[in-house]
Write an enzyme that holds these catalytic residues in place. Structure first.
Site, PDB file in Angstrom:
ATOM      1  N   GLY A   1      -3.810  -1.860  -2.343  1.00  0.00           N
ATOM      2  CA  GLY A   1      -2.006  -1.763  -2.619  1.00  0.00           C
ATOM      3  C   GLY A   1      -1.964  -2.086  -4.221  1.00  0.00           C
ATOM      4  O   GLY A   1      -2.866  -2.517  -4.871  1.00  0.00           O
TER       5      GLY A   1
ATOM      6  N   TYR B   1     -15.674   3.054   9.489  1.00  0.00           N
ATOM      7  CA  TYR B   1     -14.170   3.106   9.377  1.00  0.00           C
ATOM      8  C   TYR B   1     -13.560   3.450  10.814  1.00  0.00           C
ATOM      9  O   TYR B   1     -12.800   2.708  11.462  1.00  0.00           O
ATOM     10  CB  TYR B   1     -13.806   3.997   8.439  1.00  0.00           C
ATOM     11  CG  TYR B   1     -12.290   4.060   8.330  1.00  0.00           C
ATOM     12  CD1 TYR B   1     -11.412   2.860   8.128  1.00  0.00           C
ATOM     13  CD2 TYR B   1     -11.538   5.528   8.374  1.00  0.00           C
ATOM     14  CE1 TYR B   1     -10.182   2.978   7.868  1.00  0.00           C
ATOM     15  CE2 TYR B   1     -10.131   5.563   8.254  1.00  0.00           C
ATOM     16  CZ  TYR B   1      -9.407   4.064   8.151  1.00  0.00           C
ATOM     17  OH  TYR B   1      -8.050   4.322   8.197  1.00  0.00           O
TER      18      TYR B   1
ATOM     19  N   GLY C   1       0.719  -1.271  -0.013  1.00  0.00           N
ATOM     20  CA  GLY C   1       0.028  -0.095  -0.060  1.00  0.00           C
ATOM     21  C   GLY C   1       0.895   1.413   0.137  1.00  0.00           C
ATOM     22  O   GLY C   1       2.057   1.145   0.057  1.00  0.00           O
ATOM     23  N   PHE C   2       0.070   2.599   0.180  1.00  0.00           N
ATOM     24  CA  PHE C   2       0.963   3.738   0.078  1.00  0.00           C
ATOM     25  C   PHE C   2       1.957   3.946   1.123  1.00  0.00           C
ATOM     26  O   PHE C   2       3.115   3.934   0.990  1.00  0.00           O
ATOM     27  CB  PHE C   2      -0.160   4.813  -0.073  1.00  0.00           C
ATOM     28  CG  PHE C   2       0.287   6.177   0.389  1.00  0.00           C
ATOM     29  CD1 PHE C   2       1.515   6.612  -0.080  1.00  0.00           C
ATOM     30  CD2 PHE C   2      -0.378   6.673   1.122  1.00  0.00           C
ATOM     31  CE1 PHE C   2       1.934   7.904   0.310  1.00  0.00           C
ATOM     32  CE2 PHE C   2       0.331   7.967   1.724  1.00  0.00           C
ATOM     33  CZ  PHE C   2       1.202   8.616   1.135  1.00  0.00           C
ATOM     34  N   ILE C   3       1.205   3.649   2.375  1.00  0.00           N
ATOM     35  CA  ILE C   3       2.255   3.848   3.574  1.00  0.00           C
ATOM     36  C   ILE C   3       3.122   2.755   3.565  1.00  0.00           C
ATOM     37  O   ILE C   3       4.314   2.840   3.948  1.00  0.00           O
ATOM     38  CB  ILE C   3       1.473   4.172   4.905  1.00  0.00           C
ATOM     39  CG1 ILE C   3       0.562   5.530   4.639  1.00  0.00           C
ATOM     40  CG2 ILE C   3       2.334   4.531   6.000  1.00  0.00           C
ATOM     41  CD1 ILE C   3      -0.440   6.018   5.788  1.00  0.00           C
TER      42      ILE C   3
ATOM     43  N   LYS D   1     -11.858   0.559  13.409  1.00  0.00           N
ATOM     44  CA  LYS D   1     -10.488   0.854  13.956  1.00  0.00           C
ATOM     45  C   LYS D   1     -10.405   1.074  15.355  1.00  0.00           C
ATOM     46  O   LYS D   1      -9.320   0.803  16.092  1.00  0.00           O
ATOM     47  CB  LYS D   1      -9.819   2.308  13.296  1.00  0.00           C
ATOM     48  CG  LYS D   1      -9.476   1.946  11.783  1.00  0.00           C
ATOM     49  CD  LYS D   1      -8.096   1.036  11.825  1.00  0.00           C
ATOM     50  CE  LYS D   1      -7.618   1.023  10.656  1.00  0.00           C
ATOM     51  NZ  LYS D   1      -6.371   0.204  10.430  1.00  0.00           N
TER      52      LYS D   1
ATOM     53  N   ALA E   1      -1.880   0.209  12.919  1.00  0.00           N
ATOM     54  CA  ALA E   1      -2.103   1.601  12.468  1.00  0.00           C
ATOM     55  C   ALA E   1      -3.477   1.978  12.536  1.00  0.00           C
ATOM     56  O   ALA E   1      -4.295   1.302  11.843  1.00  0.00           O
ATOM     57  CB  ALA E   1      -1.541   1.511  10.979  1.00  0.00           C
TER      58      ALA E   1
END
Ligand code: UDP
Length: 324
Positions: free
Chosen positions: A37, A150, A11-13, A154, A118
């Site tokens: 991703g 979301y 993925g991005f991070i 989380k 995260a």
């Protein structure tokens, strides 16, 4: 040398974190199902003999267990992300975010491995107490609005992680990431900066929602991954929650203006009512800025990359990779 597992490593991070850890000399394993991703995010890492990748879902428990067993630490980044994706696919959001974390924690506890979960600034919801501090009360919207699934999923991950720490002594910590941006982030799932930059470069209208007076504080992905590694390495971070972000605030309208200026684009701003922007289940967050005192004290975290510099790097990335 540390062996690190990154779930969501394509993925991005995750891909930036992989690169960062490899540069430190670490051995890096990633697992990613390429749902949001992309293999292109890790293409440049494949040559490195210390980089190992598994393209599979982390719900495939024997694979996940084996990977956790082979590593010393786990960065759990795999999740459904992006407001557009979340309001359009709440089932996927809830299931990915809760089941994945359950499995990671179960196996990390068995194998006694340190985990960073995260999490997200989204958990602060509509709180108006700016800046947001780790001990603040959280203010989420109603469950008929899909967006809140979301934050809620989380939050459950946070509760579960902290419960593992308390009940089983598993070293788990929670990182609440604020709006993180940089090259390789796609605008496909709604994120504002890649969207604005792409719009500006193609000369189309910049879609500022509502009156554009929403406030965000954007941080550079390179700053964020550095903080994650330091929190992981520090011996006193388990059982705690940390905000990670850059407290420099900007309104979305001013962000659009900066993007137009820095790209030299002829694009103009189009103010789009929310009703035309998202499907049902959307509700915006007016203002979101982190208090980063806690992470500063713990690891001396200082965000280094300013908003203008972030924008320049994202603009360069889209110029160099026209098809992304
Ligand atoms: N936004 C916007 N135009 C866009 C995409 C987003 O005005 O094309 C706004 C959105 O309503 C929000 C802010 O930009 O107020 C940040 O949105 P993003 O989805 O990037 O992240 P969020 O902070 O909402 O999770």
């Amino acid at each position: 040398m540390t062996k690190a597992l990154i779930t969501g490593g394509a993925g991005f991070i995750g891909s930036h974190l992989a690169e960062y850890l490899l540069n430190l000399g670490q051995e890096v394993y990633i697992i990613d199902d390429l749902s949001t991703g992309s293999i292109y995010n890790i293409q440049h890492l494949k040559e490195n003999p210390r980089f190992h990748y598994v393209i599979d879902t982390m719900m495939h428990e024997p694979v996940l267990a084996e990977l956790i067993d082979s590593c010393d630490v786990v960065y759990h980044l795999a999740a459904a992300v992006g407001v557009r994706l979340i309001v359009e696919s709440p089932i996927r959001t809830i299931e990915t975010n809760t089941k994945g974390t359950e499995l990671v924690l179960k196996w990390a506890a068995k194998k006694k491995k340190k985990v960073i979960i995260a999490s997200t600034s989204e958990v602060y919801g509509k709180s108006t107490k700016i800046p947001f501090t780790e001990t603040d009360d959280l203010l989420l919207g109603p469950s008929y609005k899909g967006r809140w699934s979301y934050a809620c999923s989380k939050l459950l991950d946070e509760f579960l992680g902290l419960a593992y720490y308390r009940e089983m002594g598993t070293p788990v910590l929670v990182a609440r990431l604020f709006n993180t941006v940089g090259p390789r982030q796609t605008g496909q799932y709604g994120m504002v900066i890649p969207r604005f930059v792409k719009q500006a470069l193609s000369g189309s209208h910049i879609t500022v929602y509502d009156d554009g007076q929403m406030v965000r504080a954007f941080s550079y992905v390179g700053d964020i991954v550095g903080a994650l590694e330091k929190l992981m390495a520090h011996p006193d971070t388990a059982g705690k929650i940390y905000n990670i972000g850059n407290p420099e605030p900007v309104t979305i309208e001013n962000l659009a203006r900066r993007v137009i200026e820095l790209t030299g684009s002829k694009s103009t701003i189009e103010y789009v009512p929310y009703i035309n922007a998202y499907t049902e289940g959307f509700e915006d967050i007016r203002e979101r800025v982190p208090d980063i005192t806690k992470v500063q004290k713990m690891i001396g975290f200082e965000p280094k990359v300013s908003l203008d510099e972030i924008l320049r790097r994202v603009i360069d990335h889209f110029r160099d990779n026209e098809n992304v």
